[in-house]
Write an enzyme that holds these catalytic residues in place. Structure first.
Site, PDB file in Angstrom:
ATOM      1  N   HIS A 265       1.217 -46.400  11.548  1.00 47.07           N
ATOM      2  CA  HIS A 265       1.146 -47.665  10.823  1.00 47.07           C
ATOM      3  C   HIS A 265      -0.261 -47.908  10.324  1.00 47.07           C
ATOM      4  O   HIS A 265      -1.219 -47.569  11.003  1.00 47.07           O
ATOM      5  CB  HIS A 265       1.585 -48.842  11.719  1.00 47.07           C
ATOM      6  CG  HIS A 265       2.000 -50.029  10.928  1.00 47.07           C
ATOM      7  ND1 HIS A 265       1.099 -50.962  10.479  1.00 47.07           N
ATOM      8  CD2 HIS A 265       3.218 -50.401  10.460  1.00 47.07           C
ATOM      9  CE1 HIS A 265       1.753 -51.868   9.779  1.00 47.07           C
ATOM     10  NE2 HIS A 265       3.033 -51.556   9.743  1.00 47.07           N
ATOM     11  N   ASP A 316      10.602 -48.949  11.929  1.00 49.98           N
ATOM     12  CA  ASP A 316      11.699 -48.123  11.411  1.00 49.98           C
ATOM     13  C   ASP A 316      12.210 -47.092  12.406  1.00 49.98           C
ATOM     14  O   ASP A 316      13.308 -46.571  12.243  1.00 49.98           O
ATOM     15  CB  ASP A 316      11.241 -47.387  10.134  1.00 49.98           C
ATOM     16  CG  ASP A 316      11.009 -48.354   9.000  1.00 49.98           C
ATOM     17  OD1 ASP A 316      11.841 -49.260   8.843  1.00 49.98           O
ATOM     18  OD2 ASP A 316      10.000 -48.226   8.305  1.00 49.98           O
TER      19      ASP A 316
HETATM   20  N1  COA Z   1       3.495 -38.157  11.032  1.00 46.52           N
HETATM   21  C1  COA Z   1       2.494 -37.255  11.107  1.00 46.52           C
HETATM   22  N2  COA Z   1       1.217 -37.556  10.854  1.00 46.52           N
HETATM   23  C2  COA Z   1       0.957 -38.822  10.501  1.00 46.52           C
HETATM   24  C3  COA Z   1       1.945 -39.800  10.405  1.00 46.52           C
HETATM   25  C4  COA Z   1       3.247 -39.427  10.679  1.00 46.52           C
HETATM   26  N3  COA Z   1       4.236 -40.294  10.621  1.00 46.52           N
HETATM   27  N4  COA Z   1       1.386 -40.955  10.038  1.00 46.52           N
HETATM   28  C5  COA Z   1       0.093 -40.720   9.904  1.00 46.52           C
HETATM   29  N5  COA Z   1      -0.175 -39.434  10.177  1.00 46.52           N
HETATM   30  C6  COA Z   1      -1.474 -38.785  10.149  1.00 46.52           C
HETATM   31  C7  COA Z   1      -1.814 -38.379   8.727  1.00 46.52           C
HETATM   32  O1  COA Z   1      -1.370 -37.102   8.406  1.00 46.52           O
HETATM   33  C8  COA Z   1      -3.318 -38.493   8.766  1.00 46.52           C
HETATM   34  O2  COA Z   1      -3.823 -37.383   9.424  1.00 46.52           O
HETATM   35  P1  COA Z   1      -5.156 -36.648   8.901  1.00 46.52           P
HETATM   36  O3  COA Z   1      -6.227 -37.705   8.990  1.00 46.52           O
HETATM   37  O4  COA Z   1      -5.303 -35.507   9.815  1.00 46.52           O
HETATM   38  O5  COA Z   1      -4.863 -36.273   7.473  1.00 46.52           O
HETATM   39  C9  COA Z   1      -3.566 -39.692   9.658  1.00 46.52           C
HETATM   40  O6  COA Z   1      -2.449 -39.740  10.530  1.00 46.52           O
HETATM   41  C10 COA Z   1      -3.673 -41.002   8.894  1.00 46.52           C
HETATM   42  O7  COA Z   1      -2.492 -41.143   8.105  1.00 46.52           O
HETATM   43  P2  COA Z   1      -2.417 -41.910   6.745  1.00 46.52           P
HETATM   44  O8  COA Z   1      -1.226 -41.419   5.993  1.00 46.52           O
HETATM   45  O9  COA Z   1      -3.738 -41.884   6.051  1.00 46.52           O
HETATM   46  O10 COA Z   1      -2.159 -43.363   7.254  1.00 46.52           O
HETATM   47  P3  COA Z   1      -1.804 -44.571   6.339  1.00 46.52           P
HETATM   48  O11 COA Z   1      -2.381 -45.767   6.965  1.00 46.52           O
HETATM   49  O12 COA Z   1      -2.130 -44.308   4.925  1.00 46.52           O
HETATM   50  O13 COA Z   1      -0.214 -44.588   6.411  1.00 46.52           O
HETATM   51  C11 COA Z   1       1.964 -44.868   7.092  1.00 46.52           C
HETATM   52  C12 COA Z   1       0.532 -45.390   7.236  1.00 46.52           C
HETATM   53  C13 COA Z   1       2.887 -45.796   7.839  1.00 46.52           C
HETATM   54  C14 COA Z   1       2.366 -44.850   5.621  1.00 46.52           C
HETATM   55  C15 COA Z   1       2.033 -43.445   7.694  1.00 46.52           C
HETATM   56  O14 COA Z   1       1.760 -43.499   9.068  1.00 46.52           O
HETATM   57  C16 COA Z   1       3.363 -42.786   7.421  1.00 46.52           C
HETATM   58  O15 COA Z   1       3.552 -42.187   6.360  1.00 46.52           O
HETATM   59  N6  COA Z   1       4.337 -42.884   8.396  1.00 46.52           N
HETATM   60  C17 COA Z   1       5.654 -42.338   8.158  1.00 46.52           C
HETATM   61  C18 COA Z   1       6.449 -43.242   7.227  1.00 46.52           C
HETATM   62  C19 COA Z   1       6.863 -44.524   7.904  1.00 46.52           C
HETATM   63  O16 COA Z   1       7.324 -44.541   9.025  1.00 46.52           O
HETATM   64  N7  COA Z   1       6.726 -45.624   7.167  1.00 46.52           N
HETATM   65  C20 COA Z   1       7.137 -46.927   7.630  1.00 46.52           C
HETATM   66  C21 COA Z   1       5.953 -47.815   7.797  1.00 46.52           C
HETATM   67  S1  COA Z   1       6.417 -49.345   8.577  1.00 46.52           S
END
Ligand code: COA
Length: 375
Positions: A265, A316
């Site tokens: 998140h 989710d």
């Molecule tokens: N699975 C694997 N790795 C994850 C991850 C996941 N669900 N969520 C974050 N990470 C990792 C990223 O790969 C990144 O790693 P790195 O620094 O080695 O590249 C790090 O954690 C930061 O992730 P980032 O995508 O920059 O975080 P964000 O704040 O932009 O994104 C979300 C937040 C929720 C979009 C992201 O965690 C995600 O895509 N989760 C899955 C989708 C989801 O469940 N969405 C519903 C949100 S309520």
């Protein structure tokens, strides 16, 4: 001379991480505490109903008994879809994702709402009721239309949660399932400045109308990084298939730098409080249908992601197995999110319009310097 643009470099091209974009008094996230109008989500999930939360979000206080009765009556009366509108709805192709259909259907709804362009406070209140009431009926209408079934008339004296199952199946729903689903609606109703609420506020800030702003919000919610994740979670569990395959499946996904849906998140780094409520519900409901392995697999993935990536489940993750256990078709999981979150989007619009200024940020120029057009 153009004004200098001051840039918070930390957020630039980082999804505005950490940027405070507006003042809000609707819902707040402080560490792992989520509250709506000052009430914690745990309290609201345990002791309130979706209709009470709708009133709370829109009015900044809980309703009196009479006010709650009045709102329920208004919502109940507005759940039914106008026959002419249904005729038009039936012309929409259904071989698309339900969120795409819902986006178009909501836009179409505006064409049948005589007050769609009326921006008075009174008309906006009436539209907020209509949009909230009809969003649930739209979701179930989609499922019935695509399956060639007649629509089921909502029961005006019943709750939104009850009518979701009633209009979906035409069968009397299990009271315990209705109660749990109502809690799910409470948990999803608002979430500070999430992507879809922000989209709604941006559209509303141009003084566009409510339906248009809801369409913007649905479009944002549709994506797998936002509301679309719940559907992807159950698909992931089904693709993993068994408890035995969990470890290797997740290890491979992480090696391939794939995102594990329902995990992580932007704001919660110490856990999403909604996930805790849903985890307990998932344990109970998967057991009830005799498919506890889905819960076991979820907890294994939860543990692996904590250990390997220090990432925790979001709303989710466990809602997927909760909705699955309730017998809800997988592709309706995200539309259900919209049916609840519409109440929050509307609260954000009403708040935006109380102190409106159009959203118009700046971009940091990284393109070419000025060139001559030599012709
Ligand atoms: N699975 C694997 N790795 C994850 C991850 C996941 N669900 N969520 C974050 N990470 C990792 C990223 O790969 C990144 O790693 P790195 O620094 O080695 O590249 C790090 O954690 C930061 O992730 P980032 O995508 O920059 O975080 P964000 O704040 O932009 O994104 C979300 C937040 C929720 C979009 C992201 O965690 C995600 O895509 N989760 C899955 C989708 C989801 O469940 N969405 C519903 C949100 S309520």
């Amino acid at each position: 001379m153009a004004a200098q643009v001051e840039i918070y470099e930390g957020a630039l091209d980082r999804g505005l991480e950490g940027v405070v974009a507006c003042s809000t008094g609707i819902s707040s996230i402080q560490d792992a505490t989520l509250s709506y109008r000052g009430y914690t989500i745990e309290d609201l999930a345990a002791k309130s109903t979706f209709e009470e939360v709708v009133f709370l979000l829109w009015n900044d206080r809980l309703p009196t008994a009479d006010e709650l009765t009045a709102l329920k009556k208004e919502l109940g009366a507005q759940m039914t879809l106008d026959p002419e509108f249904v005729k038009a709805l039936k012309t929409l192709p259904t071989n698309v994702h339900p969120m795409a259909w819902l986006r178009t259907a909501t836009s179409l709804l505006a064409h049948f709402d005589k007050e769609a362009q009326d921006m008075s406070e009174e008309a906006n209140h009436r539209k907020a009721v209509r949009l909230t009431a009809k969003m649930t009926t739209l979701v179930t209408a989609f499922d019935r239309i695509r399956n060639g079934k007649e629509l089921v008339a909502p029961k005006a004296d019943k709750s939104v949660a009850y009518n979701f199952f009633w209009t979906l199946t035409g069968k009397e729903p299990d009271a315990e399932i209705v109660k749990d689903f109502d809690t799910c609606l409470v948990l999803h109703a608002d979430h500070e400045l999430n992507c879809s609420a922000f989209a709604a506020r941006v559209t509303a800030s141009s003084l566009s109308d409510m339906h248009s702003a809801v369409v913007s919000a649905i479009s944002a919610l549709k994506g797998p990084l936002h509301g679309g994740a719940n559907e992807q979670v159950i698909r992931m569990l089904q693709s993993i298939g068994s408890i035995e395959s969990c470890k290797t499946w997740i290890a491979r996904a992480l090696d391939n730098k794939e995102k594990v849906m329902g995990i992580g998140h932007r704001v919660y780094k110490n856990g999403d409080p909604r996930a805790k409520v849903l985890r307990a519900m998932s344990e109970r409901l998967t057991k009830k249908i005799g498919e506890a392995h889905w819960y076991t697999m979820s907890t294994m993935i939860d543990d692996i992601m904590r250990e390997k990536k220090d990432l925790l489940p979001n709303v989710d993750f466990y809602s997927a197995t909760v909705y699955y256990s309730m017998g809800i078709p997988t592709d309706l999981f995200t539309p259900i999110f919209a049916a609840s979150r519409v109440s929050g989007w509307l609260a954000h619009m009403l708040e935006q319009w109380k102190n409106n200024r159009i959203y118009r940020p700046r971009g940091k120029w990284v393109g070419k310097s000025l060139q001559k057009l030599n012709r």
